[in-house]
Design an enzyme around this catalytic site. Structure first.
Site, PDB file in Angstrom:
ATOM      1  N   GLY A  12      63.121  74.773 103.538  1.00 61.23           N
ATOM      2  CA  GLY A  12      63.077  73.361 103.900  1.00 61.23           C
ATOM      3  C   GLY A  12      63.659  73.089 105.267  1.00 61.23           C
ATOM      4  O   GLY A  12      63.132  72.270 106.035  1.00 61.23           O
ATOM      5  N   LYS A 206      49.759  84.928  96.024  1.00 63.17           N
ATOM      6  CA  LYS A 206      51.159  85.165  96.386  1.00 63.17           C
ATOM      7  C   LYS A 206      51.965  85.655  95.183  1.00 63.17           C
ATOM      8  O   LYS A 206      52.827  86.532  95.318  1.00 63.17           O
ATOM      9  CB  LYS A 206      51.799  83.907  96.968  1.00 63.17           C
ATOM     10  CG  LYS A 206      53.222  84.199  97.452  1.00 63.17           C
ATOM     11  CD  LYS A 206      53.904  83.030  98.100  1.00 63.17           C
ATOM     12  CE  LYS A 206      55.305  83.456  98.577  1.00 63.17           C
ATOM     13  NZ  LYS A 206      56.095  82.337  99.112  1.00 63.17           N
ATOM     14  N   ASN A 210      54.225  88.911  94.850  1.00 66.10           N
ATOM     15  CA  ASN A 210      55.638  88.863  94.455  1.00 66.10           C
ATOM     16  C   ASN A 210      55.930  89.805  93.287  1.00 66.10           C
ATOM     17  O   ASN A 210      56.985  90.449  93.222  1.00 66.10           O
ATOM     18  CB  ASN A 210      56.036  87.436  94.058  1.00 66.10           C
ATOM     19  CG  ASN A 210      56.155  86.499  95.240  1.00 66.10           C
ATOM     20  OD1 ASN A 210      56.294  86.934  96.376  1.00 66.10           O
ATOM     21  ND2 ASN A 210      56.072  85.205  94.986  1.00 66.10           N
ATOM     22  N   GLU A 286      64.578  81.905  89.496  1.00 64.94           N
ATOM     23  CA  GLU A 286      63.248  81.344  89.225  1.00 64.94           C
ATOM     24  C   GLU A 286      62.474  82.190  88.209  1.00 64.94           C
ATOM     25  O   GLU A 286      61.311  82.528  88.426  1.00 64.94           O
ATOM     26  CB  GLU A 286      62.456  81.240  90.524  1.00 64.94           C
ATOM     27  CG  GLU A 286      63.009  80.248  91.515  1.00 64.94           C
ATOM     28  CD  GLU A 286      62.135  80.137  92.755  1.00 64.94           C
ATOM     29  OE1 GLU A 286      61.446  79.115  92.904  1.00 64.94           O
ATOM     30  OE2 GLU A 286      62.138  81.073  93.564  1.00 64.94           O
TER      31      GLU A 286
END
Length: 327
Positions: A12, A206, A210, A286
């Site tokens: 961010g 993606k 990963n 995550e």
């Protein structure tokens, strides 16, 4: 264009700094020492070639920042409940909310079509908090490829991957004025950006990448390259990719993955994946977006995933022992 970046950490902060430099009216939601540093000294973005310093409004209370044309949510999936609880003051009647995040997004089945259209993902959006606070009709999907870090409060650093940039896509595959306006702000900031009609396929692309090394990095607490120094782990990577591709195919997508090119690339990567960084820093991991929800989809579609099941189960045990996962 008024853009608030909700979560001014490594990703961010990188986006906010460049968007502000490019002329957008940018503000950030941040917290702790990072927020204090941004307020005191501004935000610094370092790249391999240069650095930029920008002054911008920053707060831990979105009420201070007001309604926006667009919000870019740049937190990790475990922080989404806090976004749902706080985002409302940023939302006007036409505000779009982009989610360039890792793994399967909470809005995945919105405008999906077919028998699963509108399906909810409680692992990612407990009690439909985002569905109610944001609304899936505001959501813009995103894939962010560069790797970034936060070496010090108020400082973010681009590590690799700047050329691949960011991909945005509407859940229904259309090209809308709101997504074109967001992409224009990126281009004005010299941030590579693509509007994709197939954002779910690129999310899977993606995610498959990963999964080629990330789980092994977590379990060995090693960078990507180290996991590809053992033949057995290289074969594990091939199996994980094959299983992930099978899930994607069952969901109607065929990500463009050449496993041997992935293996060759992984042999060179000294990067520590963000989920490993979270483990080592004691931050919530995550696991659901990257592992649990894709494996739920595998079971839903009848796809066998023995390698990914084993890797994910061991990661869950490791994360629970560290107090970083409660799923």
């Amino acid at each position: 264009m008024r853009i608030c970046v909700f979560g001014a950490g490594s990703v961010g902060g990188y986006l906010a700094g460049f968007l502000a430099k490019g002329g957008a009216d940018v503000s950030v939601v941040a917290r702790g020492a990072h927020l204090a540093a941004i307020r005191a000294n501004g935000l610094r973005v370092e790249t391999p070639d240069s650095s930029i310093d920008v002054q911008l409004p920053a707060s831990d209370d979105p009420t201070d920042l007001g309604q926006q044309d667009a919000v870019i949510v740049a937190v990790k999936a475990p922080s989404l409940p806090s976004v749902a609880a706080a985002i409302r003051p940023l939302l006007g009647p036409a505000t779009s909310v982009a989610f360039p995040m890792n793994g399967i997004p909470w809005w995945y089945f919105h405008a999906h079509g077919g028998p699963h259209d509108g399906r909810r993902l409680p692992r990612l959006d407990r009690d439909d908090a985002l569905w109610r606070a944001v609304g899936p009709e505001r959501a813009i999907g995103g894939v962010f490829w560069p790797a970034c870090s936060t070496p010090a409060p108020g400082v973010v650093r681009l590590l690799t991957g700047a050329g691949r940039g960011t991909v945005f896509g509407e859940p229904d595959g259309s090209t809308t004025p709101r997504i074109e306006a967001l992409a224009a702000a990126f281009r004005a900031a010299d941030l590579p950006v693509t509007i994709a009609p197939n954002i779910r396929e690129l999310i899977w692309q993606k995610l498959v990448f990963n999964l080629s090394a990330g789980p092994m990095c977590v379990l060995t607490q090693s960078p990507v390259r180290a996991t590809h120094e053992e033949p057995a782990l290289i074969e594990c990577s091939r199996q994980a990719v094959a299983e992930a591709e099978a899930i994607a195919a069952a969901m109607g997508h065929r990500p463009d993955i050449d496993i041997e090119r992935v293996v060759a690339a992984n042999m060179q990567l000294a990067h520590r994946p963000s989920i490993l960084q979270d483990l080592e820093a004691g931050r919530p991991m995550e696991i659901d977006a990257l592992y649990s929800v894709p494996l739920d989809m595998a079971r839903m579609m009848g796809v066998a995933t023995p390698t990914l099941d084993l890797l994910a189960a061991m990661i869950e045990v490791k994360a629970r022992a560290a107090g970083l996962y409660s799923g």
